[in-house]
Design a protein around this motif. Sequence first.
Motif: not given
Length: 141
Positions: A16-26, A28-34
């Motif tokens: 769950s931590i990896v999934a959460t950090l992955g979504s935040l990476y995409f 907040e860092i990569r700039g992909f709009i959910p």
Amino acid sequence: MRNRNQIYLYIAWIVSIVATLGSLYFSEIRGFIPCELCWYQRILMYPLVLILGIGTFQSDFSIKKFVLPMALIGWLISFYHYLIQKVPGFAEIKPCVNGVPCSAQYINWFGFITIPFLALTAFTIIIILMFLLKKSSSKYY
């Protein structure tokens, strides 16, 4: 039995931590709009970090009753989202009208790994681990 349950909880928490950090990476860092469905998946995954973390450190295996419904609903949304992305014509059933279309694929690794696929994988692992959890045989007085 208790050690095995503790390991299952710990692994589910890490997933769950990896999934959460992955979504935040995409986002907040990569700039992909959910898209809309991405937000629903996040709403179901993010609290699992807290619930599984508390359950892990308190050795509370009863959290299964909270985690499993959230993970199952998240799995269904992720599966539906993946179908929208990968099955031609499926997106016409429910188009996302606000912001980014749900059929958009920011990543497409190896031709099948998209962001909803990653969420689907995380929810699947958590669900399997929750089904592997057994009630503790020790009594607390």
